[in-house]
Design a protein around this motif. Structure first.
Motif, PDB file in Angstrom:
ATOM      1  N   ASN A  52       0.873  -1.176   0.000  1.00 22.19           N
ATOM      2  CA  ASN A  52       0.000   0.000   0.000  1.00 22.19           C
ATOM      3  C   ASN A  52       0.910   1.226   0.000  1.00 22.19           C
ATOM      4  OD1 ASN A  52      -1.650   2.199   0.712  1.00 22.19           O
ATOM      5  ND2 ASN A  52      -3.050   0.883   1.841  1.00 22.19           N
ATOM      6  N   GLN A  53       1.147   1.777  -1.199  1.00 22.58           N
ATOM      7  CA  GLN A  53       2.141   2.829  -1.345  1.00 22.58           C
ATOM      8  C   GLN A  53       1.687   4.160  -0.748  1.00 22.58           C
ATOM      9  OE1 GLN A  53       4.917   1.806  -1.957  1.00 22.58           O
ATOM     10  NE2 GLN A  53       4.925   0.211  -3.520  1.00 22.58           N
ATOM     11  N   GLN A  83       2.512   7.818   4.057  1.00 18.77           N
ATOM     12  CA  GLN A  83       1.860   8.413   5.228  1.00 18.77           C
ATOM     13  C   GLN A  83       2.578   8.047   6.517  1.00 18.77           C
ATOM     14  OE1 GLN A  83      -2.074   6.804   4.590  1.00 18.77           O
ATOM     15  NE2 GLN A  83      -2.839   8.709   3.696  1.00 18.77           N
ATOM     16  N   LEU A  84       2.955   6.777   6.660  1.00 16.47           N
ATOM     17  CA  LEU A  84       3.637   6.325   7.872  1.00 16.47           C
ATOM     18  C   LEU A  84       4.946   7.080   8.085  1.00 16.47           C
ATOM     19  CD1 LEU A  84       3.169   2.434   7.704  1.00 16.47           C
ATOM     20  CD2 LEU A  84       2.191   3.975   9.415  1.00 16.47           C
ATOM     21  N   GLU A 117      11.558  16.337   0.027  1.00 20.05           N
ATOM     22  CA  GLU A 117      10.867  15.142  -0.457  1.00 20.05           C
ATOM     23  C   GLU A 117      11.650  14.593  -1.638  1.00 20.05           C
ATOM     24  OE1 GLU A 117       6.560  13.622  -2.285  1.00 20.05           O
ATOM     25  OE2 GLU A 117       7.008  15.784  -2.167  1.00 20.05           O
ATOM     26  N   MET A 118      12.291  13.460  -1.454  1.00 23.08           N
ATOM     27  CA  MET A 118      13.069  12.827  -2.519  1.00 23.08           C
ATOM     28  C   MET A 118      12.251  11.669  -3.078  1.00 23.08           C
ATOM     29  SD  MET A 118      16.949  13.041  -0.914  1.00 23.08           S
ATOM     30  CE  MET A 118      17.757  12.782  -2.508  1.00 23.08           C
ATOM     31  N   ARG A 119      11.658  11.894  -4.247  1.00 25.39           N
ATOM     32  CA  ARG A 119      10.710  10.965  -4.848  1.00 25.39           C
ATOM     33  C   ARG A 119      11.419   9.916  -5.703  1.00 25.39           C
ATOM     34  NH1 ARG A 119       5.850  14.637  -7.232  1.00 25.39           N
ATOM     35  NH2 ARG A 119       5.125  12.519  -7.760  1.00 25.39           N
ATOM     36  N   GLY A 120      10.630   9.095  -6.410  1.00 27.64           N
ATOM     37  CA  GLY A 120      11.167   8.020  -7.238  1.00 27.64           C
ATOM     38  C   GLY A 120      11.229   8.405  -8.703  1.00 27.64           C
ATOM     39  N   ASP A 171       1.382   7.404  -6.025  1.00 27.84           N
ATOM     40  CA  ASP A 171       0.676   7.017  -4.805  1.00 27.84           C
ATOM     41  C   ASP A 171       1.415   7.499  -3.558  1.00 27.84           C
ATOM     42  OD1 ASP A 171      -1.240   5.815  -6.342  1.00 27.84           O
ATOM     43  OD2 ASP A 171      -0.586   3.764  -5.962  1.00 27.84           O
ATOM     44  N   ARG A 172       2.733   7.377  -3.586  1.00 29.07           N
ATOM     45  CA  ARG A 172       3.509   7.832  -2.428  1.00 29.07           C
ATOM     46  C   ARG A 172       3.427   9.353  -2.280  1.00 29.07           C
ATOM     47  NH1 ARG A 172       9.037   4.084  -2.367  1.00 29.07           N
ATOM     48  NH2 ARG A 172       7.950   2.097  -2.078  1.00 29.07           N
ATOM     49  N   HIS A 173       3.484  10.058  -3.386  1.00 26.61           N
ATOM     50  CA  HIS A 173       3.373  11.519  -3.313  1.00 26.61           C
ATOM     51  C   HIS A 173       2.002  11.919  -2.771  1.00 26.61           C
ATOM     52  CE1 HIS A 173       4.165  15.686  -4.186  1.00 26.61           C
ATOM     53  NE2 HIS A 173       3.121  15.762  -4.997  1.00 26.61           N
ATOM     54  N   GLN A 174       0.980  11.174  -3.172  1.00 20.76           N
ATOM     55  CA  GLN A 174      -0.361  11.419  -2.637  1.00 20.76           C
ATOM     56  C   GLN A 174      -0.380  11.256  -1.119  1.00 20.76           C
ATOM     57  OE1 GLN A 174      -3.466   8.916  -4.312  1.00 20.76           O
ATOM     58  NE2 GLN A 174      -4.775   9.221  -2.532  1.00 20.76           N
ATOM     59  N   GLY A 175       0.201  10.150  -0.640  1.00 24.29           N
ATOM     60  CA  GLY A 175       0.245   9.910   0.795  1.00 24.29           C
ATOM     61  C   GLY A 175       1.053  10.967   1.531  1.00 24.29           C
ATOM     62  N   PHE A 176       2.160  11.399   0.913  1.00 23.35           N
ATOM     63  CA  PHE A 176       3.002  12.424   1.524  1.00 23.35           C
ATOM     64  C   PHE A 176       2.247  13.748   1.639  1.00 23.35           C
ATOM     65  CE2 PHE A 176       6.041  15.906   1.309  1.00 23.35           C
ATOM     66  CZ  PHE A 176       7.014  15.534   2.231  1.00 23.35           C
ATOM     67  N   THR A 177       1.602  14.169   0.548  1.00 19.49           N
ATOM     68  CA  THR A 177       0.907  15.466   0.553  1.00 19.49           C
ATOM     69  C   THR A 177      -0.329  15.433   1.451  1.00 19.49           C
ATOM     70  OG1 THR A 177      -0.244  14.853  -1.499  1.00 19.49           O
ATOM     71  CG2 THR A 177       1.762  16.159  -1.710  1.00 19.49           C
ATOM     72  N   GLN A 178      -1.000  14.286   1.510  1.00 21.77           N
ATOM     73  CA  GLN A 178      -2.143  14.164   2.425  1.00 21.77           C
ATOM     74  C   GLN A 178      -1.700  14.371   3.872  1.00 21.77           C
ATOM     75  OE1 GLN A 178      -3.773  10.310   1.528  1.00 21.77           O
ATOM     76  NE2 GLN A 178      -5.110  11.064  -0.108  1.00 21.77           N
ATOM     77  N   THR A 179      -0.583  13.781   4.221  1.00 18.31           N
ATOM     78  CA  THR A 179      -0.061  13.935   5.581  1.00 18.31           C
ATOM     79  C   THR A 179       0.444  15.355   5.810  1.00 18.31           C
ATOM     80  OG1 THR A 179       0.607  11.620   5.490  1.00 18.31           O
ATOM     81  CG2 THR A 179       1.510  12.940   7.282  1.00 18.31           C
TER      82      THR A 179
END
Length: 350
Positions: free
Chosen positions: A139-140, A145-146, A163-166, A175-183
């Motif tokens: 679950n990316q 988020q974690l 934020e160092m992305r892929g 998906d990870r950027h979504q989780g990061f920005t949501q948090t």
């Protein structure tokens, strides 16, 4: 730290190699048991996660006892190149394809082509929109988020972060950027002062952290999409005081969280097992042998930090000083994988 050399068995098997087994497919041994041909489609080389992913597929193929051959299409390429590779695998007569998709929707037509020929396609690590595909991945969104939540709390809810992305455009990164920005939206006093795309490759990441440290930019914490020990190495080389770092369950980073804690390194590793490859093959073989399986298996990541006793205990219990820095310590995906760790490390063909 002692490092394990990557197996030479990982390579590009295309064109003539594929055509040589074009009449392969499933076959029967002398004892009458059915055997299957497995195809692997990977589009990023020189990346520890992907190399371990391929090794886990080979190890699970061996452990299953029902695979006669594994054909590997392994090169750095784009969606059009992956489509060509998957069509070559279809022509080679494979029964199941395990693919790490380079795009969320571009592969849908070739996945449909494979399904029309009775080939099971399992995508791992990240998702696709093809309804025919079976999918098994972390679950990316929660992965990000974690880590982000831990980092922002560690900073007391305020400060400058990087934020160092892929890889820009692939579904896992999105998906990870979504989780990061949501948090991030829950922490109004946290500011992202730099965003980079590492390509999940070591050299770009090393240059990026060097540039950041040399720029004079005030940075209080770094969230990485898995290029973690390289970032810590950058701080060591520059002789700069550590800031909290988030990474994945890569062995080198876990070792740093343990061994550099006394020097001021704080951080946390979020699980993201590359052995989803082997788990994906187990799922595909289960479907081939008549079992009913879900089309989506989403793994639930957990976080191990070096600031709590429980987290440090998890880090210590998983650390293996003999592994390559970017070899994940999460070598099994229960209940799917059944190989021995030695077989994973051997990365031998069936």
């Amino acid at each position: 730290m002692s490092k394990l050399r990557w197996p030479k068995a990982i390579g590009l098997v295309l064109a003539a190699g594929l055509l040589a087994v074009a009449c392969g497919g499933s076959n029967n041994t002398t004892t009458g048991s059915k055997k299957y041909v497995v195809g692997i489609s990977n589009t990023l080389t020189g990346n520890g996660f992907r190399e371990e992913m391929i090794c886990s597929i080979k190890a699970q193929a061996k452990a299953s006892g029902i695979v006669s051959k594994v054909i590997t299409a392994n090169r750095t390429t784009d969606p059009s190149g992956q489509i060509a590779d998957m069509r070559n695998l279809i022509s080679a007569g494979v029964n199941v394809i395990v693919a790490n998709p380079s795009d969320r929707s571009a592969l849908d037509p070739v996945i449909k082509e494979a399904a029309a020929k009775g080939i099971i396609v399992v995508t791992v690590d990240q998702g696709v929109t093809a309804p025919e595909a079976y999918q098994l991945y972390n679950n990316q969104v929660k992965y990000a988020q974690l880590g982000a939540d831990w980092l922002f709390k560690q900073l007391g809810g305020k400060g400058n972060v990087v934020e160092m992305r892929g890889i820009n455009g692939v579904s896992a990164d999105a998906d990870r950027h979504q989780g990061f920005t949501q948090t991030l939206s829950q922490y109004p006093n946290i500011k992202v002062v730099k965003e980079t795309f590492t390509g999940w490759s070591l050299d770009p990441a090393a240059q990026q952290i060097k540039d950041i440290l040399g720029s004079g930019l005030k940075v209080d914490g770094i969230w990485t999409s898995g290029i973690d020990s390289t970032v810590v190495d950058g701080y060591v080389t520059a002789k700069k005081p550590f800031v909290p770092v988030i990474g994945a369950d890569n062995d080198g980073f876990i070792g740093q969280l343990i061994n550099l804690k006394a020097q001021g390194l704080a951080g946390a590793a979020v699980t993201n097992p590359p052995t989803v490859g082997g788990a994906g093959l187990a799922l595909g073989l289960a479907v081939l042998t008549g079992k009913t399986e879900p089309h989506l298996v989403n793994l639930d990541p957990v976080i191990w930090d070096n600031a709590s006793a429980s987290g440090l205990n998890e880090l210590t219990s998983h650390y293996d000083s003999t592994l390559n820095a970017y070899y994940s310590v999460s070598y099994q995906v229960a209940p799917w994988t059944t190989y021995a760790k030695a077989d994973l490390l051997a990365c031998a063909d069936v």
